[in-house]
Design a protein around this motif. Structure first.
Motif, mmCIF file in Angstrom:
data_model
loop_
_atom_site.group_PDB
_atom_site.id
_atom_site.type_symbol
_atom_site.label_atom_id
_atom_site.label_comp_id
_atom_site.label_asym_id
_atom_site.label_seq_id
_atom_site.Cartn_x
_atom_site.Cartn_y
_atom_site.Cartn_z
ATOM 1 N N ASN A 1 0.864 -1.170 0.000
ATOM 2 C CA ASN A 1 0.000 0.000 0.000
ATOM 3 C C ASN A 1 0.907 1.227 0.000
ATOM 4 O OD1 ASN A 1 -1.816 2.070 0.591
ATOM 5 N ND2 ASN A 1 -3.063 0.763 1.899
ATOM 6 N N GLN B 1 1.438 4.909 -0.110
ATOM 7 C CA GLN B 1 0.733 6.164 0.163
ATOM 8 C C GLN B 1 1.628 7.380 -0.073
ATOM 9 O OE1 GLN B 1 -2.646 6.481 1.440
ATOM 10 N NE2 GLN B 1 -2.623 4.415 0.582
ATOM 11 N N ALA C 1 3.177 9.786 -2.656
ATOM 12 C CA ALA C 1 2.999 10.236 -4.037
ATOM 13 C C ALA C 1 4.239 11.001 -4.475
ATOM 14 C CB ALA C 1 1.756 11.105 -4.154
ATOM 15 N N HIS D 1 9.941 8.497 4.872
ATOM 16 C CA HIS D 1 8.565 8.240 5.258
ATOM 17 C C HIS D 1 8.561 7.044 6.202
ATOM 18 C CE1 HIS D 1 9.376 6.029 1.463
ATOM 19 N NE2 HIS D 1 8.667 5.060 2.009
ATOM 20 N N ASP E 1 0.066 -6.375 5.116
ATOM 21 C CA ASP E 1 0.040 -5.192 4.263
ATOM 22 C C ASP E 1 1.240 -4.325 4.641
ATOM 23 O OD1 ASP E 1 -0.791 -3.304 2.422
ATOM 24 O OD2 ASP E 1 -2.361 -2.478 3.702
ATOM 25 N N VAL F 1 2.838 -0.908 4.261
ATOM 26 C CA VAL F 1 2.358 0.434 3.941
ATOM 27 C C VAL F 1 3.534 1.394 3.989
ATOM 28 C CG1 VAL F 1 0.763 2.280 4.610
ATOM 29 C CG2 VAL F 1 0.143 -0.123 5.036
ATOM 30 N N GLU F 2 3.654 2.214 2.977
ATOM 31 C CA GLU F 2 4.624 3.305 2.982
ATOM 32 C C GLU F 2 3.804 4.592 3.017
ATOM 33 O OE1 GLU F 2 8.293 2.736 0.483
ATOM 34 O OE2 GLU F 2 6.980 1.236 -0.472
ATOM 35 N N THR F 3 3.971 5.359 4.081
ATOM 36 C CA THR F 3 3.129 6.536 4.288
ATOM 37 C C THR F 3 3.917 7.664 4.953
ATOM 38 O OG1 THR F 3 1.098 7.340 5.348
ATOM 39 C CG2 THR F 3 2.283 5.616 6.505
ATOM 40 N N PHE G 1 -2.822 7.454 8.762
ATOM 41 C CA PHE G 1 -3.168 6.251 8.008
ATOM 42 C C PHE G 1 -3.919 5.253 8.887
ATOM 43 C CE2 PHE G 1 -2.523 1.951 6.567
ATOM 44 C CZ PHE G 1 -2.975 2.032 5.258
#
Length: 156
Positions: free
Chosen positions: A9, A11, A13, A81, A108, A110-112, A118
């Motif tokens: 996932n 996240q 951008a 991040h 999962d 997740v990179e956020t 999140f």
């Protein structure tokens, strides 16, 4: 042996943090996760990898997020991040189309930029409350960054 089915996932951008090719990710994680005995790319709409390790789930997840971050760094990608591994163990029979067997973990990664936002957004605390304590985990990893003064500091 602990089995993870891993989704991603992303996240973040940014062109400096692109999505992964499954095969490249599997090969890189084999190098950066010394306790991983196998890592294979999957052709599945949700699960990107199947991985195995003799580690327990929490320690395996810690190695996974550290290895993921190290692979990003090696490829010249941004690691400014947070990396999360959110896992749940399959404790009931799966639908016939699911690769997760009993006892396997769905994880999962997740990179956020904002782990708190999140986790609140997916109502993680409520999701965890519905699971047995030994059937769910979360691991948060924030790589160290070199500051402008040359000292190490938490990234992000």
């Amino acid at each position: 042996m602990t089995t993870f089915f891993v989704s991603h996932n992303l996240q973040v951008a940014s062109d400096s943090c692109p999505p992964w090719d499954g095969q490249k990710l599997a090969e890189g994680l084999k190098r950066f996760c010394p306790e991983v005995t196998s890592a294979e790319a999957l052709s599945h709409p949700h699960w990107r990898l199947q991985m195995e390790s003799p580690l327990d789930a929490a320690r395996f997840a810690e190695e996974l997020v550290r290895g993921w971050s190290s692979l990003r760094s090696e490829c010249g990608h941004s690691v400014q991040h947070v990396f999360l591994a959110l896992g749940g163990r399959r404790d009931t029979p799966a639908a016939s189309s699911s690769p997760l067997g009993l006892g396997a973990w769905g994880v999962d990664v997740v990179e956020t930029p904002d782990a708190v936002a999140f986790l609140e957004g997916i109502q993680w605390e409520q999701l965890k409350a519905c699971r047995p304590a030994d059937g769910v985990f979360e691991v948060l990893y924030k790589p160290l960054q070199v500051s402008a003064s040359g000292t190490l500091a938490p990234g992000g």
